[in-house]
Design an enzyme around this catalytic site. Sequence first.
Site: not given
Length: 124
Positions: A29, A47-48, A27, A31, A91
């Site tokens: 990076g 975070h995604d 995860y 996508g 973030d």
Amino acid sequence: NLWQFGQMMSDVMRKNVVFKYLSYGCYCGWGGIGQPKDATDRCCFVHDCCYGKVTGCDPKMDIYTYTYSKENGDVVCGGDDPCKKQICECDRVAAICFRDNKDTYDSKYWFYGAKNCQEDSEPC
């Protein structure tokens, strides 16, 4: 935006770590698929998911404001735009997660590759 996220990570972890997390696990990076490989990778998964809930602005491009305190390590998101503040909070939580889980970082997951992440993804 992603540049600010990298800066915030470096602030919170007190060194430039962006390259170490740029392509880590399934995860960290651009996508993500499969199952997070460890607590560090789970920080990226969360975070995604957080970015996925942002509506009305672009988490990867829009600029927000924040302050960082070297004395106590706190990050405070600022500004009047609620959408940009939401990006900053995503973030902030991830940067703190990386710091709190830095001992789980395992170099075998650096540039791990999507071919190793074929399991079904869990829902956010």
